[in-house]
Write an enzyme that holds these catalytic residues in place. Structure first.
Site, PDB file in Angstrom:
ATOM      1  N   GLY A 257       0.809  -1.154  -0.074  1.00 54.69           N
ATOM      2  CA  GLY A 257       0.079   0.046   0.110  1.00 54.69           C
ATOM      3  C   GLY A 257       0.823   1.182   0.027  1.00 54.69           C
ATOM      4  N   PHE A 258       2.101   1.315   0.377  1.00 54.44           N
ATOM      5  CA  PHE A 258       2.880   2.457   0.537  1.00 54.44           C
ATOM      6  C   PHE A 258       3.767   2.565  -0.385  1.00 54.44           C
ATOM      7  CE2 PHE A 258       1.205   1.325   5.101  1.00 54.44           C
ATOM      8  CZ  PHE A 258       0.841   2.537   5.204  1.00 54.44           C
TER       9      PHE A 258
ATOM     10  N   ASP B   5      -1.925  -1.612   9.884  1.00 54.64           N
ATOM     11  CA  ASP B   5      -1.979  -2.647   8.880  1.00 54.64           C
ATOM     12  C   ASP B   5      -1.276  -3.797   9.164  1.00 54.64           C
ATOM     13  OD1 ASP B   5      -2.903  -3.425   6.482  1.00 54.64           O
ATOM     14  OD2 ASP B   5      -1.102  -2.411   5.199  1.00 54.64           O
TER      15      ASP B   5
END
Ligand SMILES: *[C@@H]1O[C@H](CO)[C@@H](O)[C@H](O)[C@H]1NC(C)=O
Ligand SMILES: *[C@@H]1O[C@H](CO)[C@@H](O)[C@H](O)[C@H]1NC(C)=O
Ligand SMILES: *[C@@H]1O[C@H](CO)[C@@H](O)[C@H](O)[C@H]1NC(C)=O
Ligand SMILES: *[C@@H]1O[C@H](CO)[C@@H](O)[C@H](O)[C@H]1NC(C)=O
Ligand SMILES: *[C@@H]1O[C@H](CO)[C@@H](O)[C@H](O)[C@H]1NC(C)=O
Ligand SMILES: *[C@@H]1O[C@H](CO)[C@@H](O)[C@H](O)[C@H]1NC(C)=O
Ligand SMILES: *[C@@H]1O[C@H](CO)[C@@H](O)[C@H](O)[C@H]1NC(C)=O
Ligand SMILES: *[C@@H]1O[C@H](CO)[C@@H](O)[C@H](O)[C@H]1NC(C)=O
Ligand SMILES: *[C@@H]1O[C@H](CO)[C@@H](O)[C@H](O)[C@H]1NC(C)=O
Ligand SMILES: *[C@@H]1O[C@H](CO)[C@@H](O)[C@H](O)[C@H]1NC(C)=O
Ligand SMILES: *[C@@H]1O[C@H](CO)[C@@H](O)[C@H](O)[C@H]1NC(C)=O
Ligand SMILES: *[C@@H]1O[C@H](CO)[C@@H](O)[C@H](O)[C@H]1NC(C)=O
Length: 778
Positions: A472-473, A587
């Site tokens: 996601g990052f 997360d």
């Protein structure tokens, strides 16, 4: 072997003892009293290497002698003689030769002819009681004369009728039980609070009791291990607690060495006391750190932790800018706040200011509270008296508002008086109320900054062959530095929503987090818009590679999996509680747990929420970042994030490790139920062991069941019901009886839930996968 058995039998023989002293059977040096069920022992001891001797009470089963009470703490005896006996008048007295080292000194001596019916018994609670009339009259008890330890069943506080004040006093040092400088005692004034003092200086305060916890102990939300009860009425102000499981050994004490109050739990498998909680923990916990009308913010990064209440300015600007906030703040303008259009401003999620001058009205609503406070011009603020269940009752504040601090979660809202001009100004400035101002200078960096060419060289110009994955990052690459060190490079996605300076500050802070179960950050690299984080490389991939693959999972037997679970739990505990920053991971999932060469789990991607700026954590469901299947309902649906949403994700992960199945990818014979739901159904039927990964043939079934139940406690629907990570670590470490979990969140997907009137609120969270996904994507 035989010899060993014999020795054990022999020592049992020697230890066989009574629990009672009578006038005709005193206790002599070398003898002990043992309570009926064997929990506590009373006898003579010498702490450390000293030759001073004391009479004390300790846990029989704790192999590290830990005195929870000492009779003659200020008058040790020397030499090998000593007798604890009941003498004429019913006094319990400790003598050595002709010297009286200690005596109960009861105020009304027992008449001569009754002394023979006086006896002294050590109870299984650890209380030593002296009674007359064959047990009918209580003359004296050790629970009324505490030393440094607060045991379950004890009462701490003030009896207003007799004036008896029970409080804790530290030892001078580890091997010197003489009364030290630190005490922990109640202040009954206003809304009562407990204080840790050093001499007469205030060090830390619990804050008032606000329903189920102290205002200054926000993680005390749910009774998993301890059941506290607080009493404040015309007769007494006191607190007491008991344990929900008899097998737990725990003490709460004042530690003179560190100047803290702390709770420790005994871990039989490691034979160690482990710190469960302590205070003060950080600067903001120090009493009056930011003075009157100052608010302490522990998460300000490099910023000065003190801020003034809105409308206030530092009283002593010079000290303030030298980072001494203790003088506090004064109002910027001296406008009247008495029938002049004034009102109240809110401080959100704080520890209530000192309530020793407060007035409590339990039957008032918050609205009435506001009205009453407005009417009385010396009232400076108000808040709820009971913060549980949405808040009720009223605390009106008077005098200077002292010792306020912010909490990342679990704090309470306080309303303070402000004049009309200030109200208007704050309305405009509402949004930027607590944002920090000046940016810190770049000096004295300890974190290595790598150049882009170094990183490019290490990763073959970020070649596809070196790409480890995408998250996601951003993307992750493997690299090898010139000196041979293997690294992992995380190239952050653009638009992190942060300026370079803020980014550097965050990275520098996060690089300071060091724990065996966190991936170590080696440095960072910035060029233009491009930002990269450099980590140590983990050769054994991530946890999902093992637990979700039929072949790979065979290399993780139960002991390894249990170690991995404990490691993750400890890492998260560090993030939530022990590190300076109190990081919410947000997360947590199997692919974010990396494994080093010894298969020690290391949490990765922690601190990303900070690095990516704050806006993503605000209440905006369309921007919630997380992974379906691991997200707590309040986070997925309302964007509400707290340590408890991390605990939820941990619970899911725990169940995945045990079952070897993905929560989201789980389809049993019933396609409408996920893994958590399935475990829950089986648990209710007492068949939860059926879900265990078939490759775990070696598992210790008791340990497994504790893990499953802990997992279910973590995924409960209501965030308040979920345990904290410190409770989780404790539960996993100790085979104690656990409470029954409530129904978990998100157990049904798609299908309408069976009509069950008792769980109507649960329906609100019965959301299907599609809607959550679309919320994230949208
Ligand atoms: C106490 O005794 C132990 C072992 O006999 C020794 O290692 C330690 O240095 C002693 N401590 C003090 C304070 O004398
Ligand atoms: C200890 O007691 C023994 C016997 O009761 C006695 O002989 C001895 O003198 C005593 N020692 C001291 C130091 O009081
Ligand atoms: C015993 O208690 C009385 C008051 O109850 C007190 O005046 C006296 O000093 C005490 N004696 C000792 C030796 O503590
Ligand atoms: C015990 O002594 C008191 C006076 O000290 C007397 O009144 C009482 O009768 C005596 N009781 C017995 C059983 O001897
Ligand atoms: C109490 O005990 C002493 C010594 O054991 C004995 O001399 C005395 O007679 C006893 N008194 C009573 C009232 O039983
Ligand atoms: C907790 O304490 C309260 C009051 O002391 C008591 O009523 C309650 O039963 C206790 N709960 C448990 C689970 O021990
Ligand atoms: C504020 O104003 C009041 C009167 O309005 C005055 O009595 C007081 O001294 C003033 N305080 C300061 C600090 O100026
Ligand atoms: C408490 O508040 C209620 C509602 O405002 C009020 O009626 C009552 O008089 C208050 N009690 C006291 C003791 O002030
Ligand atoms: C304001 O409240 C304080 C504290 O309760 C009280 O002592 C004082 O009399 C009140 N003043 C007025 C005007 O009601
Ligand atoms: C990496 O890229 C640079 C220019 O973009 C090039 O000069 C260099 O040779 C490349 N290195 C490798 C190992 O491909
Ligand atoms: C973990 O990595 C080490 C070193 O790379 C390797 O020797 C070991 O076999 C790996 N363990 C597993 C279970 O793959
Ligand atoms: C939520 O995020 C979306 C997309 O980034 C944005 O358009 C919207 O204005 C945000 N809403 C709020 C209330 O911040």
């Amino acid at each position: 072997m035989l010899l060993r058995v014999l020795l054990v039998a022999l020592s049992l023989q020697l230890c066989a003892s009574t629990d009672t002293i009578t006038p005709s059977s005193p206790l002599r040096a070398g003898d002990v009293l043992t309570s009926k069920a064997g929990k506590f022992t009373l006898g003579f001891f010498s702490p450390g290497n000293t030759t001073r001797r004391y009479v004390g009470i300790w846990f029989t089963k704790v192999s590290v002698l830990t005195a929870v009470w000492v009779a003659n703490r200020d008058r040790p005896i020397y030499g090998s003689n000593g007798t604890l006996s009941i003498i004429e008048g019913g006094h319990l007295t400790l003598t050595s030769g002709k010297t009286v080292a200690w005596s109960t000194n009861i105020s009304v001596p027992v008449s001569l002819n009754k002394t023979n019916s006086t006896s002294c018994q050590l109870l299984d609670s650890g209380n030593l009681v002296l009674t007359a009339d064959n047990g009918k009259t209580l003359l004296w008890q050790s629970f009324d004369h505490l030393t440094d330890t607060f045991l379950p069943g004890m009462t701490l506080g003030l009896d207003k009728r007799t004036g008896l004040n029970r409080y804790l006093t530290s030892w001078r040092s580890k091997d010197d039980p003489r009364s030290g400088k630190y005490t922990f005692q109640v202040d009954p004034k206003g809304s009562p609070q407990f204080f840790l003092y050093h001499g007469s200086d205030l060090i830390w305060r619990t804050g008032p009791w606000v329903g189920q916890k102290w205002s200054g102990v926000p993680d005390m939300t749910h009774a998993y291990i301890f059941n506290y009860s607080f009493v404040s009425n015309a007769n007494e102000v006191s607190v007491t607690y008991n344990l929900l499981s008899d097998s737990i050994i725990t003490i709460f004490s004042v530690d003179g060495l560190t100047g803290t109050v702390q709770r420790q739990t005994w871990h039989e498998n490691t034979k160690h006391w482990t710190k469960f909680w302590s205070a003060p923990k950080e600067l903001c916990d120090q009493y009056g750190e930011c003075g009157p009308f100052g608010n302490c913010n522990p998460n300000g990064g490099n910023q000065f932790q003190c801020t003034c209440y809105p409308g206030y300015k530092p009283k002593s600007p010079r000290d303030w800018y030298l980072r001494d906030g203790s003088a506090g703040c004064v109002r910027k303008e001296n406008r009247s706040m008495c029938r002049n259009g004034e009102g109240f401003l809110k401080l959100a999620s704080v520890k209530l200011p000192d309530t020793s001058k407060a007035v409590v009205n339990k039957s008032s609503t918050l609205k009435q509270c506001e009205q009453e406070c407005l009417k009385n011009c010396s009232c400076v603020g108000y808040t709820s008296a009971d913060d549980s269940g949405g808040g009720s009752g009223c605390i009106s504040l008077y005098g200077q508002l002292m010792d306020t601090r912010m909490y990342p979660s679990g704090g309470q809202d306080v309303y303070f008086r402000a004049d009309a001009v200030e109200l208007e100004r704050q309305e405009e400035a509402e949004r930027s109320l607590w944002t920090k101002d000046a940016e810190e200078s770049d000096a004295s960096s300890e974190l290595p900054f790598f150049t882009r060419s170094e990183i490019a060289a290490a990763t073959d110009n970020f070649s596809m062959a070196n790409k480890l994955g995408e998250g996601g990052f951003g993307s992750v690459y493997k690299g090898r530095m010139e000196n041979g060190q293997e690294i992992a490079v995380k190239k952050l996605a653009p638009n992190s929503g942060q300026g370079i300076q803020e980014f550097k500050n965050e990275v520098r802070l996060i690089a300071k987090l060091q724990h065996r179960n966190l991936v170590k950050m080696l440095g960072c690299c910035i060029r233009g818009d491009e930002k990269m984080l450099i980590y140590e490389f983990m050769p054994n991939k991530s946890l999902d590679y093992f637990i979700f693959n039929e072949e790979n999972k065979l290399s993780l037997d139960w002991n390894k999996r249990f170690d991995i679970i404990m490691g993750i739990a400890r890492g998260m505990l560090y993030l939530h509680q022990d590190s300076r920053l109190r990081i919410i991971h947000r997360d947590m999932k199997a692919s974010n747990v990396l494994l080093d060469k010894d298969m020690v789990p290391k949490i990765s991607d922690f601190g990303m929420a900070r690095i990516f700026g704050n806006e993503q954590v605000q209440v905006n469901t369309t921007r919630v970042v997380g992974t379906y299947g691991y997200m707590a309902p309040e986070y997925a649906l309302e964007g509400l994030m707290s340590v408890k949403s991390d605990v939820f994700s941990f619970g899911v992960l725990l169940l995945e490790i045990i079952t070897g199945r993905k929560n989201s990818g789980f389809y049993h014979d019933n396609p409408s139920i996920n893994l958590v739901g399935h475990v829950w159904e089986l648990w209710k039927e007492g068949k939860s062991s059926e879900i265990v990964d078939p490759s775990l043939k070696d598992a210790d079934i008791e340990e497994l069941l504790i893990c499953i139940q802990t997992g279910l406690l973590c995924v409960q629907e209501c965030a308040d019901d979920r345990p904290t990570m410190s409770a989780v670590v404790f539960m996993l470490n100790n085979k104690v009886e656990l409470p029954s979990p409530n129904q978990p969140a998100f157990i049904h997907k798609g299908r309408q839930q069976d009509a069950d009137p008792s769980s109507s609120s649960a329906g609100a969270y019965s959301v299907n996968e599609l809607s959550i996904t679309s919320m994230i994507d949208g």
